[in-house]
Design a protein around this motif. Structure first.
Motif, PDB file in Angstrom:
ATOM      1  N   THR A  96       8.736   7.469  -8.913  1.00  0.00           N
ATOM      2  CA  THR A  96       7.429   7.918  -9.370  1.00  0.00           C
ATOM      3  C   THR A  96       7.340   7.762 -10.884  1.00  0.00           C
ATOM      4  O   THR A  96       8.348   7.483 -11.550  1.00  0.00           O
ATOM      5  N   LEU A 122      11.108   8.299  -5.134  1.00  0.00           N
ATOM      6  CA  LEU A 122      10.170   8.417  -4.022  1.00  0.00           C
ATOM      7  C   LEU A 122      10.824   7.912  -2.738  1.00  0.00           C
ATOM      8  O   LEU A 122      10.654   8.488  -1.671  1.00  0.00           O
ATOM      9  N   LEU A 141       0.040   4.131  -2.725  1.00  0.00           N
ATOM     10  CA  LEU A 141      -0.398   5.457  -2.281  1.00  0.00           C
ATOM     11  C   LEU A 141       0.687   6.523  -2.443  1.00  0.00           C
ATOM     12  O   LEU A 141       0.477   7.669  -2.051  1.00  0.00           O
ATOM     13  N   ALA A 142       1.827   6.128  -2.967  1.00  0.00           N
ATOM     14  CA  ALA A 142       2.964   7.050  -3.138  1.00  0.00           C
ATOM     15  C   ALA A 142       3.352   7.694  -1.814  1.00  0.00           C
ATOM     16  O   ALA A 142       3.670   8.876  -1.742  1.00  0.00           O
ATOM     17  N   ASN A 143       3.366   6.874  -0.761  1.00  0.00           N
ATOM     18  CA  ASN A 143       3.734   7.330   0.584  1.00  0.00           C
ATOM     19  C   ASN A 143       5.242   7.157   0.750  1.00  0.00           C
ATOM     20  O   ASN A 143       5.741   6.042   0.948  1.00  0.00           O
ATOM     21  N   GLY A 144       5.974   8.261   0.673  1.00  0.00           N
ATOM     22  CA  GLY A 144       7.436   8.189   0.718  1.00  0.00           C
ATOM     23  C   GLY A 144       7.975   7.577   1.987  1.00  0.00           C
ATOM     24  O   GLY A 144       8.868   6.713   1.949  1.00  0.00           O
ATOM     25  N   ARG A 145       7.460   8.004   3.133  1.00  0.00           N
ATOM     26  CA  ARG A 145       7.950   7.452   4.405  1.00  0.00           C
ATOM     27  C   ARG A 145       7.623   5.973   4.537  1.00  0.00           C
ATOM     28  O   ARG A 145       8.442   5.173   4.991  1.00  0.00           O
ATOM     29  N   GLY A 146       6.407   5.611   4.145  1.00  0.00           N
ATOM     30  CA  GLY A 146       6.023   4.199   4.204  1.00  0.00           C
ATOM     31  C   GLY A 146       6.876   3.355   3.281  1.00  0.00           C
ATOM     32  O   GLY A 146       7.289   2.244   3.629  1.00  0.00           O
ATOM     33  N   CYS A 147       7.148   3.881   2.097  1.00  0.00           N
ATOM     34  CA  CYS A 147       8.021   3.167   1.153  1.00  0.00           C
ATOM     35  C   CYS A 147       9.419   2.991   1.725  1.00  0.00           C
ATOM     36  O   CYS A 147      10.030   1.920   1.588  1.00  0.00           O
ATOM     37  N   SER A 159       0.803  -1.228   0.000  1.00  0.00           N
ATOM     38  CA  SER A 159       0.000   0.000   0.000  1.00  0.00           C
ATOM     39  C   SER A 159       0.838   1.282   0.000  1.00  0.00           C
ATOM     40  O   SER A 159       0.440   2.260  -0.656  1.00  0.00           O
ATOM     41  N   PRO A 160       1.996   1.359   0.688  1.00  0.00           N
ATOM     42  CA  PRO A 160       2.772   2.604   0.610  1.00  0.00           C
ATOM     43  C   PRO A 160       3.180   2.956  -0.821  1.00  0.00           C
ATOM     44  O   PRO A 160       3.229   4.132  -1.194  1.00  0.00           O
TER      45      PRO A 160
END
Length: 199
Positions: free
Chosen positions: A113, A119, A86-92, A82-83
């Motif tokens: 990206t 990202l 969702l393009a979640n940098g911290r989660g990635c 999901s990170p």
């Protein structure tokens, strides 16, 4: 008296020559046998090295296929997280760090990206690394599947490695990002030699 001494000296010289000849006749076959044995040993050693080189190549092929299959699975799993979706940098970043710590074969892992910006990445990309990752990024986008590119010492890179990229595609078929892995071939080669050959 002088003639007697010359005669005795001649006999001694003749005896010495005969003894020398006898020693030579005895040693020549031994020397030939030694040379033949040494030649056989060299042939056996060359044959052993050829067998070892063939074994290294076979192991390298098996290891390469196994590692590429594993990398495909790792990138597929990352692309579905999901990170990334969702393009979640911290989660990635957290996800990549966790995966990286469990896979020592990788020199780097990252997410790009759709416009090619980083990202998240375990290690920062240098100029040369960035160019090569950009190449595999474009191929992954074009093919909408796994893409791979490699480089060695002659390319200007510090170490030989392989870059593999895979697009994260949503349910509508849209590319959300591209995940990539950099395989360190130096590390794999060292581990292969030491583990299978005892070098």
């Amino acid at each position: 008296m002088q003639k007697l001494m010359q005669f005795i000296s001649g006999i001694r010289s003749g005896l010495r020559f005969r003894l020398l000849l006898l020693v030579l006749l005895t040693c020549v076959p031994l020397a030939g046998l030694t040379l033949h044995t040494a030649s056989d040993a060299r042939r056996r050693e060359r044959a052993n090295w050829n067998q070892r080189l063939q074994r290294i190549q076979q192991l390298a092929n098996v290891e390469e296929a196994r590692l590429l299959g594993q990398t495909r699975q790792v990138l597929l799993a990352i692309s579905e997280a999901s990170p990334v979706r969702l393009a979640n940098g911290r989660g990635c970043q957290r996800l990549l760090n966790e995966v990286f710590s469990n896979h020592p074969s990788y020199a780097n892992l990252g997410v790009l990206t759709t416009n090619g910006d980083v990202l998240a990445s375990v290690h920062p990309l240098g100029e040369k690394d960035g160019q090569l990752v950009s190449q595999v990024f474009r191929e992954a986008l074009d093919q909408r599947g796994f893409a791979m590119s490699g480089y060695g010492p002659g390319s200007g890179a510090a170490k030989p490695a392989v870059n593999i990229g895979f697009p994260a595609i949503d349910r509508r078929g849209q590319v959300q990002a591209v995940v990539f892995a950099v395989l360190d071939l130096d590390r794999k080669s060292t581990r292969l030699n030491s583990s299978h050959l005892g070098i």
